[in-house]
Design a protein around this motif. Sequence first.
Motif: not given
Length: 259
Positions: A45-50, A81-84, A108-110, A144-146
């Motif tokens: 949806e619009n303005n999603d943070k995935i 935001l890619a998270v590993h 990204y964030y690891i 944490k990252f919204g």
Amino acid sequence: MQALIEEPKKSKKSNLKKIDKKINTLTKIIYRGVGRAIADYNLIENNDKILVAVSGGKDSLSLLKILQMRQSFAPVKYDILAVHINMGYPCQQPKILESFFKENDINYYIEKLNILKPGQTRKDITCFWCSWNRRKAIFELAGKFGCNKVALGHHKDDITETILLNMFFQGEISAMAPRQELFQGKITIIRPFAYVEEKILEQFATRCNFPIPHCTCPNAKTSKRTLMKKIIKNLEKDIKDVKNNIFQSLKRIKTDYLL
């Protein structure tokens, strides 16, 4: 769990490198499946943070690439935001993925976890324990990252296998939902590849020259899921549409014939 409280690395660009023209056909097939899933289940949806959970395998890397490519033409705006999750195993996967993220200008964030107890090896870790710790870390980082959405790379084959797994080993009829709200709706799991077959993703990943996974599960060849995959493959020799029929069965439940 070892928590690394930092801000995610920022990218300079919003799109991945231009794809090879040879994979246009594969890309269109995946786009079609992803578009249907998004429309059917209102996944994005619009303005999603995935938050895109990236293990480093073909499925998660394909999902990351497809979602970022779609940002240039999708009718809604969303961030990725890619998270590993680095499980603490002695392998080069985190470094390889970090280089991949940087080279392709991906935010990204690891996160590093240490789930191995003193004296344990990877073979001592069960699938449940590994999965539980990874999911917990992903949900905590989403908060944490919204991020209001967590995208997982499960595809049509995964869902079909899960139907059989739950029937055979749990005595229930259930599957992976393309959209699943958790924590009173604060986080929603989405599976955009719900309509995409694994073989298409394998070809796509090969064409994209994704890095080869260097930290595979030691129990992969003997897991119950692998057994379901073999059963379906054997059935396909005599029943061409068996995989699709299993998948569609949850949409065609005849309640008059249930206990």
